[in-house]
Enzyme design. Sequence first.
Site, short mmCIF file in Angstrom:
data_model
loop_
_atom_site.label_atom_id
_atom_site.label_comp_id
_atom_site.label_asym_id
_atom_site.label_seq_id
_atom_site.Cartn_x
_atom_site.Cartn_y
_atom_site.Cartn_z
N ASP A 110 40.33 6.80 -29.34
CA ASP A 110 40.19 6.23 -28.17
C ASP A 110 40.85 6.93 -27.09
O ASP A 110 41.00 6.69 -25.90
CB ASP A 110 40.55 4.80 -28.19
CG ASP A 110 41.99 4.52 -28.83
OD1 ASP A 110 42.44 5.47 -29.43
OD2 ASP A 110 42.63 3.74 -28.53
N GLU A 193 54.37 8.42 -37.09
CA GLU A 193 54.61 9.69 -36.40
C GLU A 193 56.02 10.13 -36.79
O GLU A 193 56.34 11.57 -37.48
CB GLU A 193 54.94 9.96 -34.75
CG GLU A 193 53.43 9.37 -34.15
CD GLU A 193 53.27 7.80 -33.97
OE1 GLU A 193 54.24 7.04 -34.60
OE2 GLU A 193 52.58 7.70 -33.29
N1 UDP Z 1 41.97 2.45 -36.78
C1 UDP Z 1 41.55 2.24 -38.06
N2 UDP Z 1 41.36 1.05 -38.67
C2 UDP Z 1 41.87 -0.06 -37.97
C3 UDP Z 1 42.40 0.11 -36.58
C4 UDP Z 1 42.28 1.34 -36.26
O1 UDP Z 1 41.00 3.33 -38.39
O2 UDP Z 1 41.78 -1.16 -38.67
C5 UDP Z 1 41.83 3.69 -35.93
C6 UDP Z 1 41.35 3.82 -34.64
O3 UDP Z 1 39.91 4.00 -34.60
C7 UDP Z 1 42.38 4.81 -33.91
C8 UDP Z 1 43.45 4.66 -34.79
O4 UDP Z 1 43.50 4.15 -36.03
O5 UDP Z 1 41.71 6.19 -34.15
C9 UDP Z 1 44.60 3.93 -33.86
O6 UDP Z 1 44.33 2.69 -33.59
P1 UDP Z 1 44.32 2.07 -32.03
O7 UDP Z 1 43.93 3.18 -31.08
O8 UDP Z 1 43.97 0.85 -32.30
O9 UDP Z 1 45.99 1.90 -32.13
P2 UDP Z 1 46.91 2.13 -30.77
O10 UDP Z 1 46.37 3.33 -30.06
O11 UDP Z 1 46.58 0.72 -30.00
O12 UDP Z 1 48.21 2.34 -31.39
MN MN Z 2 44.60 3.95 -29.53
#
Ligand code: UDP
Ligand code: MN
Length: 244
Positions: A110, A193
Amino acid sequence: DLPTIYVVTPTYKRLEQIPELTRLAQTLMNVPNIHWIVAEDTNTTNTRVVEYLKYTGLPYTYLLTPMPQKYNDPKYKGKGKPKGVANRNAAIDWIRNHATEGVMYLADDDNTYDIRIFEEMRYTKKVSMFPVGLVTQAGLSTPVLKEGEYYAWYDGWIGGRKFPVDMAGFAVSVPFLLTVPEAMMPYTAGYEETGFLSSLKIKPEEMEFKADNCTKIYVWHTKTHKNSPSSRNILNKLYDGTNL
Ligand code: UDP
Ligand code: MN
């Protein structure tokens, strides 16, 4: 003979999945010598994702990397969920078993990537670092340099982290990764991280600070609006019969 960039993308099925992968794919289609590792949080092949990967013509590897069952427990709901960790660890293992050169970048589905970020990281010796825009209410997560050298980290949430950086803010050389076989990402939400960088046993002084001494933003931690479930029905009718 450009070094390969192994772009590791965790993903999971939801209405916004194909749009996210579309934006990222069409960025990667403009970058030479990419190998895209798409690791999906599921047990079963998502044919729509695989069809899209084939369409792009990009060299890719599609991995089935479900989150361990225990994280479905309500105590991990919301901020406690280690999102994308199983995916990334499996992709790291794939790189260990299949790659000998190049660089690894952990690129969530995203985020928004300027193609210049890939050239910044391509010749990484150990670990390179760069700013990420739109992280927390502070708006930015970045190393702070003084006369071109590491000075501090800037991030809206330090949280006692040794490396308070975003997932999109660093890249790791594959030869260096291969020297640290025990390195992996912990299943502790918020500390992925710092846990991974600590496991690489790298010091800030050994890191390479890119993007014009960390003065340029080439990657953004964008977040996509969750669409109404009611749009699923109409999209499924328009599409090829596979359910979103
Ligand atoms: N993701 C996943 N399983 C989940 C939720 C998220 O594989 O149940 C993946 C998502 O597609 C993204 C990454 O983990 O590439 C981080 O998730 P997200 O963008 O929702 O997290 P944020 O950026 O809000 O911390
Ligand atoms: Mn994200």
